[in-house]
Scaffold this active site. Structure first.
Site, mmCIF file in Angstrom:
data_model
loop_
_atom_site.group_PDB
_atom_site.id
_atom_site.type_symbol
_atom_site.label_atom_id
_atom_site.label_comp_id
_atom_site.label_asym_id
_atom_site.label_seq_id
_atom_site.Cartn_x
_atom_site.Cartn_y
_atom_site.Cartn_z
ATOM 1 N N ASP A 114 2.973 -0.847 10.001
ATOM 2 C CA ASP A 114 3.693 0.386 10.309
ATOM 3 C C ASP A 114 2.702 1.544 10.342
ATOM 4 O OD1 ASP A 114 6.429 0.568 10.766
ATOM 5 O OD2 ASP A 114 6.797 1.675 8.931
ATOM 6 N N HIS B 129 -3.646 -8.849 1.712
ATOM 7 C CA HIS B 129 -3.649 -7.495 2.267
ATOM 8 C C HIS B 129 -4.578 -6.611 1.427
ATOM 9 C CE1 HIS B 129 -2.082 -3.568 3.559
ATOM 10 N NE2 HIS B 129 -1.611 -4.213 4.616
ATOM 11 N N TYR C 212 1.211 5.197 9.328
ATOM 12 C CA TYR C 212 1.382 6.058 8.158
ATOM 13 C C TYR C 212 2.500 7.064 8.457
ATOM 14 C CZ TYR C 212 -3.261 4.329 6.752
ATOM 15 O OH TYR C 212 -4.330 3.550 6.396
ATOM 16 N N PHE D 259 -4.523 1.420 9.987
ATOM 17 C CA PHE D 259 -5.350 1.680 8.808
ATOM 18 C C PHE D 259 -6.173 2.964 8.906
ATOM 19 C CE2 PHE D 259 -4.825 -3.014 8.479
ATOM 20 C CZ PHE D 259 -4.217 -3.064 7.239
#
Length: 225
Positions: free
Chosen positions: A68, A190, A70, A81
């Protein structure tokens, strides 16, 4: 049905034209138009396809998949990221840089803008390309996942020798979309602080990626920012 004409790099437009002309994408566009009337949406409209602009289809060497965008003001700019310069590095990105330093002894960057990776062929896409302000996951299951799954499939089908970095269970669920006989799939936990110590730290995916690319006769990624 009227074709939708998003601003996207020419090579991507060619391989994804069927998606842009499909009913689900038309519904997705209608949903986004309606959302923008009621909410603040991230990233800004001109940056929704930013990953594709920075990484043309014919230059894709590596795919990193996020979940998703931010959802805080100023963070999302269309690369998973990544955050623009001047924005504090989110925790997962901090851990990515820690592993990069451990793996290749690259100094931890002072900023979190990953455009330099994208410009070298690292496709940094989220499974969902938009989100409401302060509401994580608010644009999931509206059509974006169908689109980004097709992106992964098209890269797998039309290219060879691409490295797919699948960090965390959500990304690893996409493994079936990739032909492992002609691409390298690297999996780990992750980089989130909740899971990084369960196998992300020490995965050495950055050096493994470059070793594989060089075996394929390609240039490795310069991971410095």
């Amino acid at each position: 049905m009227q074709a939708i004409d998003p601003i996207i790099e020419k090579g991507w437009k060619e391989v994804l034209i069927d998606e842009f002309q499909s009913p689900y994408f038309s519904s997705l566009k209608e949903f986004l138009v309606d959302e923008k009337k009621k909410y603040t949406i991230y990233p800004p409209g001109n940056l929704i396809f930013n990953a594709f602009q920075h990484t043309p289809f014919d230059r894709v060497k590596v795919v990193i998949l996020g979940q998703d965008p931010y959802h805080a003001k100023g963070q999302a700019h269309g690369l998973c990221f990544s955050v623009p310069q001047g924005i504090s590095q989110p925790p997962s990105l901090v851990n990515i840089f820690k592993e990069l330093h451990s793996d290749l002894e690259i100094p931890v960057p002072a900023h979190g803008n990953l455009e330099r990776w994208a410009d070298q062929g690292v496709l940094l896409i989220n499974a969902t390309l938009t989100v409401r302000d302060s509401q994580a996951g608010s644009h999931q299951k509206k059509g974006w996942e169908t689109f980004t799954n097709r992106v992964i499939e098209r890269v797998s089908e039309l290219k060879s020798g691409v490295v797919f970095l699948l960090w965390g269970r959500y990304a690893q669920a996409k493994e079936s979309l990739v032909d492992g006989s002609k691409h390298l799939i690297l999996k780990s936990a992750h980089p989130s602080p909740l899971s990084a110590y369960n196998g992300f730290f020490g995965c050495r995916h950055f050096s493994q990626t470059n070793d594989y690319l060089k075996q394929q006769g390609q240039e490795g990624i310069d991971w410095r920012l």
